[in-house]
Scaffold this active site. Structure first.
Site, short mmCIF file in Angstrom:
data_model
loop_
_atom_site.label_atom_id
_atom_site.label_comp_id
_atom_site.label_asym_id
_atom_site.label_seq_id
_atom_site.Cartn_x
_atom_site.Cartn_y
_atom_site.Cartn_z
N GLU A 99 0.85 -1.20 0.00
CA GLU A 99 0.00 0.00 0.00
C GLU A 99 0.88 1.24 0.00
OE1 GLU A 99 -2.46 1.58 -0.68
OE2 GLU A 99 -3.95 1.67 0.91
N ASP A 100 0.33 2.36 -0.48
CA ASP A 100 1.10 3.61 -0.46
C ASP A 100 1.04 4.29 0.90
OD1 ASP A 100 -1.60 4.24 -0.74
OD2 ASP A 100 -1.34 5.64 -2.40
N ASP A 103 -3.72 5.71 6.45
CA ASP A 103 -4.17 7.00 6.99
C ASP A 103 -5.13 6.71 8.15
OD1 ASP A 103 -4.52 9.79 7.01
OD2 ASP A 103 -6.12 9.72 5.53
N THR A 104 -6.44 6.70 7.90
CA THR A 104 -7.37 6.33 8.98
C THR A 104 -7.26 4.84 9.29
OG1 THR A 104 -9.18 5.80 7.46
CG2 THR A 104 -9.04 8.08 8.24
N PHE A 152 -1.18 16.35 3.43
CA PHE A 152 -1.57 15.68 2.18
C PHE A 152 -0.35 15.60 1.26
CE2 PHE A 152 -3.48 15.14 -1.96
CZ PHE A 152 -4.42 14.16 -1.69
N ARG A 165 1.64 12.31 -9.95
CA ARG A 165 2.15 10.95 -9.72
C ARG A 165 3.60 10.80 -10.21
NH1 ARG A 165 -2.25 7.65 -8.30
NH2 ARG A 165 -4.19 8.10 -9.39
P1 5GP Z 1 -7.36 5.09 4.91
O1 5GP Z 1 -6.19 4.52 5.66
O2 5GP Z 1 -7.77 6.44 5.47
O3 5GP Z 1 -8.53 4.18 4.79
O4 5GP Z 1 -7.00 5.37 3.41
C1 5GP Z 1 -5.74 5.40 2.96
C2 5GP Z 1 -5.79 5.85 1.53
O5 5GP Z 1 -6.21 7.22 1.45
C3 5GP Z 1 -4.41 5.80 0.92
O6 5GP Z 1 -4.13 4.56 0.37
C4 5GP Z 1 -4.51 6.89 -0.12
O7 5GP Z 1 -5.12 6.34 -1.27
C5 5GP Z 1 -5.45 7.90 0.51
N1 5GP Z 1 -4.65 8.94 1.19
C6 5GP Z 1 -4.43 9.08 2.51
N2 5GP Z 1 -3.60 10.11 2.76
C7 5GP Z 1 -3.27 10.62 1.55
C8 5GP Z 1 -2.41 11.70 1.13
O8 5GP Z 1 -1.76 12.40 1.91
N3 5GP Z 1 -2.32 11.89 -0.22
C9 5GP Z 1 -3.00 11.15 -1.13
N4 5GP Z 1 -2.85 11.45 -2.40
N5 5GP Z 1 -3.82 10.12 -0.77
C10 5GP Z 1 -3.94 9.87 0.55
MG MG Z 2 -3.95 3.77 -1.47
#
Ligand code: 5GP
Ligand code: MG
Length: 177
Positions: A99-100, A103-104, A152, A165
């Site tokens: 995964e990249d 976050d939450t 972000f 990207r």
């Molecule tokens: P979560 O952990 O909130 O369910 O979601 C994570 C996803 O939200 C990441 O895989 C990414 O796609 C998106 N995301 C979270 N933070 C960022 C950010 O700082 N930049 C971007 N471009 N996407 C983010």
């Molecule tokens: Mg992602």
């Protein structure tokens, strides 16, 4: 084009290279024979995945899935669906999800729980970035590149509105004054 947003470098391409080498070394150590089933979450982790598998340099399979949350961008609690479903059996395989950003944690906790039901031999997570201050749902990250603040970010495969990207560094997006 993009005139109101300006990227500022947070992590340089060379720091990313070092982290990818470190993660690949850890993964090679933990799966000495290879044979991994690597599941990359589109689109944000495509460059990370491409660099990581070449550094791991062991026989493995790569599959891609795309996840999407309903409603507000990636922040809904648990209402996540597979846009691009997984097209391979997971049962009995050593699975590594790539995964990249966590976050939450809502996206990954949903996806990992679903994968677990398919009875892989093992299931681990590798994430390039972690924003722990934003966590809502707990997620265990087995291999982590960088912990970052609640900003972000874009670049190295990660987008804002499909832009940025291509950047080699990971950057924070700021509004131009
Ligand atoms: P979560 O952990 O909130 O369910 O979601 C994570 C996803 O939200 C990441 O895989 C990414 O796609 C998106 N995301 C979270 N933070 C960022 C950010 O700082 N930049 C971007 N471009 N996407 C983010
Ligand atoms: Mg992602």
């Amino acid at each position: 084009m993009n005139s109101r947003k300006k990227p500022h470098v947070l992590i340089t391409g060379s720091e990313i290279d070092d982290a990818v080498a470190r993660l690949a070394a850890d993964i090679r150590h933990d799966y000495p024979g290879g044979g991994l089933l690597l599941i990359s979450i589109l689109k944000g982790s495509f460059i990370f995945t491409a660099d990581l598998i070449r550094r791991i340099n062991l026989p493995l399979e790569v599959h891609f899935i795309q996840l999407s949350s309903y409603g507000e961008r990636m922040e809904s609690s648990g209402e996540i669906r597979l846009v691009q479903p997984l097209d391979c059996p997971v049962k009995g395989r050593h699975v590594l999800v790539v995964e990249d950003i966590v976050d939450t944690g809502n996206t990954l906790s949903f996806f990992m729980a679903n994968l677990k039901k398919e009875e892989p031999a093992s299931l681990k997570l590798c994430s390039l970035l972690d924003k722990p201050s934003r966590r809502v749902t707990p997620v265990t990250i087995d291999y982590l590149g960088f912990t970052i603040p609640d900003r972000f970010v874009v670049g190295y495969g990660i987008d804002w509105d499909e832009k940025f990207r291509y950047l080699q560094d990971i950057c924070v997006l700021e509004d131009r004054e």
